[in-house]
Design a protein around this motif. Structure first.
Motif, PDB file in Angstrom:
ATOM      1  N   SER A  20       0.835  -1.202   0.000  1.00  0.00           N
ATOM      2  CA  SER A  20       0.000   0.000   0.000  1.00  0.00           C
ATOM      3  C   SER A  20       0.867   1.249   0.000  1.00  0.00           C
ATOM      4  CB  SER A  20      -0.924  -0.008   1.223  1.00  0.00           C
ATOM      5  OG  SER A  20      -1.663   1.183   1.302  1.00  0.00           O
ATOM      6  N   TYR A  21       1.916   1.249   0.813  1.00  0.00           N
ATOM      7  CA  TYR A  21       2.851   2.375   0.860  1.00  0.00           C
ATOM      8  C   TYR A  21       3.421   2.658  -0.531  1.00  0.00           C
ATOM      9  CZ  TYR A  21       7.204   4.886   1.837  1.00  0.00           C
ATOM     10  OH  TYR A  21       8.232   5.788   1.817  1.00  0.00           O
ATOM     11  N   ASP A  22       3.783   1.595  -1.243  1.00  0.00           N
ATOM     12  CA  ASP A  22       4.326   1.769  -2.594  1.00  0.00           C
ATOM     13  C   ASP A  22       3.278   2.372  -3.527  1.00  0.00           C
ATOM     14  OD1 ASP A  22       6.808   0.811  -1.826  1.00  0.00           O
ATOM     15  OD2 ASP A  22       6.431  -1.232  -2.560  1.00  0.00           O
ATOM     16  N   GLU A  23       2.017   1.993  -3.360  1.00  0.00           N
ATOM     17  CA  GLU A  23       0.949   2.576  -4.181  1.00  0.00           C
ATOM     18  C   GLU A  23       0.780   4.070  -3.892  1.00  0.00           C
ATOM     19  OE1 GLU A  23      -2.842   0.568  -4.046  1.00  0.00           O
ATOM     20  OE2 GLU A  23      -1.874  -1.392  -4.218  1.00  0.00           O
ATOM     21  N   LEU A  86      -6.006  -2.520   3.316  1.00  0.00           N
ATOM     22  CA  LEU A  86      -6.627  -1.709   2.274  1.00  0.00           C
ATOM     23  C   LEU A  86      -6.694  -0.228   2.618  1.00  0.00           C
ATOM     24  CD1 LEU A  86      -9.598  -4.085   1.357  1.00  0.00           C
ATOM     25  CD2 LEU A  86      -7.319  -3.960   0.322  1.00  0.00           C
ATOM     26  N   GLY A  87      -6.634   0.103   3.897  1.00  0.00           N
ATOM     27  CA  GLY A  87      -6.730   1.509   4.285  1.00  0.00           C
ATOM     28  C   GLY A  87      -6.899   1.646   5.778  1.00  0.00           C
ATOM     29  N   SER A 114      -5.435   1.142  -5.203  1.00  0.00           N
ATOM     30  CA  SER A 114      -5.984  -0.022  -5.912  1.00  0.00           C
ATOM     31  C   SER A 114      -7.293  -0.532  -5.326  1.00  0.00           C
ATOM     32  CB  SER A 114      -4.955  -1.162  -5.920  1.00  0.00           C
ATOM     33  OG  SER A 114      -4.725  -1.627  -4.600  1.00  0.00           O
ATOM     34  N   ALA A 115      -7.686  -0.053  -4.145  1.00  0.00           N
ATOM     35  CA  ALA A 115      -8.912  -0.539  -3.494  1.00  0.00           C
ATOM     36  C   ALA A 115     -10.029   0.505  -3.480  1.00  0.00           C
ATOM     37  CB  ALA A 115      -8.597  -0.985  -2.073  1.00  0.00           C
ATOM     38  N   ARG A 116      -9.817   1.628  -4.114  1.00  0.00           N
ATOM     39  CA  ARG A 116     -10.821   2.697  -4.102  1.00  0.00           C
ATOM     40  C   ARG A 116     -12.010   2.352  -4.983  1.00  0.00           C
ATOM     41  NH1 ARG A 116      -6.354   7.504  -4.435  1.00  0.00           N
ATOM     42  NH2 ARG A 116      -5.599   7.200  -2.307  1.00  0.00           N
TER      43      ARG A 116
END
Length: 188
Positions: A20-23, A86-87, A114-116
Motif C-alpha cells: 500500500s505504501y508503494d501505491e 486496504l486503508g 488499488s482498493a478505491r
C-alpha cells in the motif's frame, strides 16, 4: 475471500502495508497515522520498527499516554480483506492544535489507490464514528479538500453537514494549506 472488515492495527499486515505504501508513494496517507512513525524516527520498511509503530498506535488512544507535542490522542482502525491491508481511519479524540481545529478535523481516513471505488472509505469513516460514540463524543469535525468529490460524498453519506468551504488564504500561512477545505460536522 472474506469481505472487507475493520480491525485493530497488527504487525501481521506488514507486507501488505508496504505494498500500500508503494501505491501511495508517500507516508502522507490520510488516516494511517504514519506520521507518528516519523515522529519516533521509525523506518516502516523494517519489521521491528513497523511492530513498534503498531504498538504506538495501540497506546495512542489511552488516556494516560502522552503523545508527542502537536499530536492528539487518537484511535486508529485498519480496513483489511483477508491478509490485505486496504486503508485506515484515525479518530483524534480532541482538536488539540490549530491544524486539527482548522484543517485536519477529528477524523482522517484513506484507502489505498488499488482498493478505491468499493465503498471502503465509507466503512472506515463509519468505524471511526462508532469509536467516537463509544468515547462519548458529541460531534466530530471531518474535512476534505474541495476538489475531492468522492470524499465529500462519503462524508455526506455518513451524516456530514457542511459548515463551510474555506479558501487556502483563510488559514494561517504556517498551516501549509494550498487548497480550499470543505469542513463538515457529524453529530454522534
Amino acid at each position: 475471500m472474506t469481505p472487507a472488515r475493520l480491525v485493530q492495527p497488527s504487525a501481521k499486515f506488514h507486507e501488505s502495508w508496504l505494498e500500500s505504501y508503494d501505491e501511495w508513494g508517500t507516508l502522507n496517507q490520510d488516516g494511517s497515522a504514519a506520521f507518528v512513525a516519523a515522529r519516533y524516527d521509525l523506518d516502516l520498511r523494517d519489521n521491528s520498527d513497523f511492530a513498534e509503530w503498531v504498538h504506538l498506535l495501540h497506546e495512542l488512544p489511552k488516556k494516560g499516554f502522552q503523545p508527542p507535542e502537536g499530536l492528539a490522542n487518537q484511535s486508529t482502525i485498519w480496513v483489511v480483506e483477508d491478509d490485505a491491508y486496504l486503508g485506515a481511519a484515525s479518530l483524534r479524540h480532541s482538536l488539540a492544535n490549530d491544524y486539527l481545529t482548522e484543517v485536519g478535523g477529528n477524523i482522517g481516513y484513506g484507502i489505498r489507490p488499488s482498493a478505491r471505488g468499493r465503498g471502503l472509505a465509507k466503512l472506515a469513516l463509519k468505524g471511526a464514528l462508532q469509536e467516537g460514540r463509544s468515547l462519548g463524543m458529541d460531534r466530530v469535525l471531518v474535512t476534505c479538500k474541495q476538489p475531492n468529490v468522492a470524499s465529500a460524498r462519503t462524508i455526506e453519506a455518513c451524516g456530514g453537514v457542511l459548515e463551510s468551504v474555506r479558501p487556502p488564504e483563510s488559514f494561517a500561512a504556517d498551516l501549509g494549506v494550498t487548497e480550499a477545505i470543505r469542513r463538515y460536522w457529524i453529530t454522534l
